[in-house]
Write an enzyme that holds these catalytic residues in place. Sequence first.
Site, PDB file in Angstrom:
ATOM      1  N   LYS A 124       0.825  -1.216   0.000  1.00 32.21           N
ATOM      2  CA  LYS A 124       0.000   0.000   0.000  1.00 32.21           C
ATOM      3  C   LYS A 124       0.862   1.271   0.000  1.00 32.21           C
ATOM      4  O   LYS A 124       2.058   1.221   0.280  1.00 32.21           O
ATOM      5  CB  LYS A 124      -0.927  -0.030   1.224  1.00 32.21           C
ATOM      6  CG  LYS A 124      -1.960  -1.149   1.170  1.00 32.21           C
ATOM      7  CD  LYS A 124      -2.959  -1.007   2.306  1.00 32.21           C
ATOM      8  CE  LYS A 124      -4.009  -2.091   2.242  1.00 32.21           C
ATOM      9  NZ  LYS A 124      -5.044  -1.923   3.294  1.00 32.21           N
ATOM     10  N   TYR A 132     -12.631  -1.460  -3.579  1.00 31.06           N
ATOM     11  CA  TYR A 132     -13.121  -1.626  -2.206  1.00 31.06           C
ATOM     12  C   TYR A 132     -14.641  -1.482  -2.123  1.00 31.06           C
ATOM     13  O   TYR A 132     -15.170  -1.155  -1.054  1.00 31.06           O
ATOM     14  CB  TYR A 132     -12.440  -0.623  -1.282  1.00 31.06           C
ATOM     15  CG  TYR A 132     -11.028  -1.034  -0.879  1.00 31.06           C
ATOM     16  CD1 TYR A 132     -10.810  -2.191  -0.130  1.00 31.06           C
ATOM     17  CD2 TYR A 132      -9.920  -0.271  -1.226  1.00 31.06           C
ATOM     18  CE1 TYR A 132      -9.540  -2.576   0.251  1.00 31.06           C
ATOM     19  CE2 TYR A 132      -8.637  -0.652  -0.850  1.00 31.06           C
ATOM     20  CZ  TYR A 132      -8.463  -1.813  -0.108  1.00 31.06           C
ATOM     21  OH  TYR A 132      -7.197  -2.193   0.274  1.00 31.06           O
ATOM     22  N   PHE A 134     -15.163   3.896   7.394  1.00 30.50           N
ATOM     23  CA  PHE A 134     -13.807   4.174   6.951  1.00 30.50           C
ATOM     24  C   PHE A 134     -13.657   4.181   5.434  1.00 30.50           C
ATOM     25  O   PHE A 134     -12.552   4.389   4.922  1.00 30.50           O
ATOM     26  CB  PHE A 134     -12.823   3.155   7.565  1.00 30.50           C
ATOM     27  CG  PHE A 134     -13.146   1.711   7.252  1.00 30.50           C
ATOM     28  CD1 PHE A 134     -12.741   1.128   6.063  1.00 30.50           C
ATOM     29  CD2 PHE A 134     -13.871   0.941   8.149  1.00 30.50           C
ATOM     30  CE1 PHE A 134     -13.035  -0.193   5.776  1.00 30.50           C
ATOM     31  CE2 PHE A 134     -14.170  -0.389   7.867  1.00 30.50           C
ATOM     32  CZ  PHE A 134     -13.755  -0.950   6.677  1.00 30.50           C
ATOM     33  N   ARG A 157      -2.502 -14.526   4.307  1.00 28.98           N
ATOM     34  CA  ARG A 157      -3.177 -13.845   5.421  1.00 28.98           C
ATOM     35  C   ARG A 157      -2.468 -14.149   6.744  1.00 28.98           C
ATOM     36  O   ARG A 157      -2.385 -13.298   7.624  1.00 28.98           O
ATOM     37  CB  ARG A 157      -4.663 -14.193   5.450  1.00 28.98           C
ATOM     38  CG  ARG A 157      -5.376 -13.565   4.237  1.00 28.98           C
ATOM     39  CD  ARG A 157      -6.849 -13.804   4.226  1.00 28.98           C
ATOM     40  NE  ARG A 157      -7.572 -13.014   5.209  1.00 28.98           N
ATOM     41  CZ  ARG A 157      -7.843 -11.712   5.075  1.00 28.98           C
ATOM     42  NH1 ARG A 157      -7.427 -11.044   4.013  1.00 28.98           N
ATOM     43  NH2 ARG A 157      -8.526 -11.087   5.997  1.00 28.98           N
ATOM     44  N   THR A 191      -5.592  -7.098  10.606  1.00 28.14           N
ATOM     45  CA  THR A 191      -5.775  -5.770   9.987  1.00 28.14           C
ATOM     46  C   THR A 191      -5.112  -4.673  10.808  1.00 28.14           C
ATOM     47  O   THR A 191      -4.448  -3.788  10.271  1.00 28.14           O
ATOM     48  CB  THR A 191      -7.280  -5.466   9.847  1.00 28.14           C
ATOM     49  OG1 THR A 191      -7.897  -6.527   9.120  1.00 28.14           O
ATOM     50  CG2 THR A 191      -7.520  -4.151   9.135  1.00 28.14           C
ATOM     51  N   ARG A 209       2.378  -6.861   8.894  1.00 26.20           N
ATOM     52  CA  ARG A 209       1.738  -5.657   9.444  1.00 26.20           C
ATOM     53  C   ARG A 209       2.329  -5.273  10.794  1.00 26.20           C
ATOM     54  O   ARG A 209       2.476  -4.088  11.102  1.00 26.20           O
ATOM     55  CB  ARG A 209       0.225  -5.866   9.519  1.00 26.20           C
ATOM     56  CG  ARG A 209      -0.420  -5.737   8.127  1.00 26.20           C
ATOM     57  CD  ARG A 209      -1.847  -6.141   8.166  1.00 26.20           C
ATOM     58  NE  ARG A 209      -2.556  -5.814   6.921  1.00 26.20           N
ATOM     59  CZ  ARG A 209      -3.692  -6.395   6.559  1.00 26.20           C
ATOM     60  NH1 ARG A 209      -4.235  -7.338   7.328  1.00 26.20           N
ATOM     61  NH2 ARG A 209      -4.277  -6.051   5.437  1.00 26.20           N
ATOM     62  N   ASN A 234      -2.062   0.162   6.700  1.00 24.25           N
ATOM     63  CA  ASN A 234      -1.572  -1.122   7.227  1.00 24.25           C
ATOM     64  C   ASN A 234      -0.696  -1.901   6.233  1.00 24.25           C
ATOM     65  O   ASN A 234      -0.646  -3.120   6.276  1.00 24.25           O
ATOM     66  CB  ASN A 234      -2.739  -1.962   7.766  1.00 24.25           C
ATOM     67  CG  ASN A 234      -3.717  -2.358   6.684  1.00 24.25           C
ATOM     68  OD1 ASN A 234      -3.594  -1.934   5.538  1.00 24.25           O
ATOM     69  ND2 ASN A 234      -4.683  -3.192   7.036  1.00 24.25           N
ATOM     70  N   HIS A 278      -2.329  -5.268   1.467  1.00 25.23           N
ATOM     71  CA  HIS A 278      -3.638  -5.894   1.298  1.00 25.23           C
ATOM     72  C   HIS A 278      -3.422  -7.320   0.813  1.00 25.23           C
ATOM     73  O   HIS A 278      -2.486  -7.595   0.064  1.00 25.23           O
ATOM     74  CB  HIS A 278      -4.459  -5.133   0.241  1.00 25.23           C
ATOM     75  CG  HIS A 278      -5.678  -5.883  -0.209  1.00 25.23           C
ATOM     76  ND1 HIS A 278      -6.862  -5.836   0.481  1.00 25.23           N
ATOM     77  CD2 HIS A 278      -5.871  -6.735  -1.256  1.00 25.23           C
ATOM     78  CE1 HIS A 278      -7.741  -6.620  -0.135  1.00 25.23           C
ATOM     79  NE2 HIS A 278      -7.161  -7.176  -1.190  1.00 25.23           N
ATOM     80  N   GLU A 297      -9.860  -9.989  -7.780  1.00 29.57           N
ATOM     81  CA  GLU A 297      -8.875  -8.935  -7.541  1.00 29.57           C
ATOM     82  C   GLU A 297      -7.673  -9.058  -8.491  1.00 29.57           C
ATOM     83  O   GLU A 297      -7.124  -8.044  -8.923  1.00 29.57           O
ATOM     84  CB  GLU A 297      -8.423  -8.978  -6.074  1.00 29.57           C
ATOM     85  CG  GLU A 297      -9.555  -8.575  -5.127  1.00 29.57           C
ATOM     86  CD  GLU A 297      -9.156  -8.637  -3.656  1.00 29.57           C
ATOM     87  OE1 GLU A 297      -8.007  -9.022  -3.352  1.00 29.57           O
ATOM     88  OE2 GLU A 297      -9.998  -8.288  -2.812  1.00 29.57           O
TER      89      GLU A 297
HETATM   90  P1  CMP Z   1      -7.436  -4.380   3.542  1.00 25.96           P
HETATM   91  O1  CMP Z   1      -6.914  -5.746   3.817  1.00 25.96           O
HETATM   92  O2  CMP Z   1      -6.891  -3.695   2.346  1.00 25.96           O
HETATM   93  O3  CMP Z   1      -9.033  -4.396   3.446  1.00 25.96           O
HETATM   94  C1  CMP Z   1      -9.834  -3.282   3.735  1.00 25.96           C
HETATM   95  C2  CMP Z   1      -9.042  -2.146   4.322  1.00 25.96           C
HETATM   96  O4  CMP Z   1      -9.816  -1.201   5.009  1.00 25.96           O
HETATM   97  C3  CMP Z   1      -8.105  -2.703   5.393  1.00 25.96           C
HETATM   98  O5  CMP Z   1      -7.085  -3.461   4.821  1.00 25.96           O
HETATM   99  C4  CMP Z   1      -7.696  -1.416   6.095  1.00 25.96           C
HETATM  100  O6  CMP Z   1      -6.724  -0.686   5.348  1.00 25.96           O
HETATM  101  C5  CMP Z   1      -9.016  -0.655   6.052  1.00 25.96           C
HETATM  102  N1  CMP Z   1      -9.787  -0.803   7.293  1.00 25.96           N
HETATM  103  C6  CMP Z   1     -10.443  -1.890   7.714  1.00 25.96           C
HETATM  104  N2  CMP Z   1     -11.061  -1.650   8.890  1.00 25.96           N
HETATM  105  C7  CMP Z   1     -10.762  -0.380   9.205  1.00 25.96           C
HETATM  106  C8  CMP Z   1     -11.105   0.458  10.292  1.00 25.96           C
HETATM  107  N3  CMP Z   1     -11.889   0.026  11.296  1.00 25.96           N
HETATM  108  N4  CMP Z   1     -10.639   1.710  10.295  1.00 25.96           N
HETATM  109  C9  CMP Z   1      -9.872   2.151   9.266  1.00 25.96           C
HETATM  110  N5  CMP Z   1      -9.516   1.412   8.200  1.00 25.96           N
HETATM  111  C10 CMP Z   1      -9.954   0.155   8.178  1.00 25.96           C
END
Ligand code: CMP
Length: 141
Positions: A9, A49, A57, A85, A91, A102, A112, A115, A126
């Site tokens: 990211k 997304y 968010f 994963r 996350t 992460r 984070n 993805h 994807e």
């Molecule tokens: P990702 O695995 O890319 O999938 C969805 C993304 O949304 C996640 O990683 C984070 O970057 C973001 N995300 C998920 N939950 C939250 C949250 N509670 N607050 C902010 N960002 C979030």
Amino acid sequence: MTQTLAIIKPDAVAGGKAGSILAHVEAAGFTVRALRMTRLSVPQAEAFYAVHRGRPFYGSLCRFMTSGPCIPMVLARADAVGQLRRVIGATDPAEAAPGTVRRLYAESKERNAIHASDSDENAEREIAFFFSQAERTELWE
Ligand code: CMP
């Protein structure tokens, strides 16, 4: 062999962590099948997304994902979705296990670092979002 999609990211690219993250996933047994650097447009981030549309968010996530270049890649190994994963961790980096991508490289729950697809079905979708069939196979078949 199965495949999954990862995206290094914008936070990790801007922070100079892309090489370390790539080395980490390769050391975990993944083969890079396709890779490019790109900068998502707002419509692209919103489409990628779309499953999160309506979540609090969502707007911020789309702004973050368009804030700079990112590196989508196709990664292959046995049980690619589940194994990636495990390697990237939860996350929220504060909840991610020690030694995960992460925990090592992410700044926050949103910023984070990486993805990863959450199911084989989403991995297929994807991967197709970023890479044509020709890009995914020409080196390998
Ligand atoms: P990702 O695995 O890319 O999938 C969805 C993304 O949304 C996640 O990683 C984070 O970057 C973001 N995300 C998920 N939950 C939250 C949250 N509670 N607050 C902010 N960002 C979030």
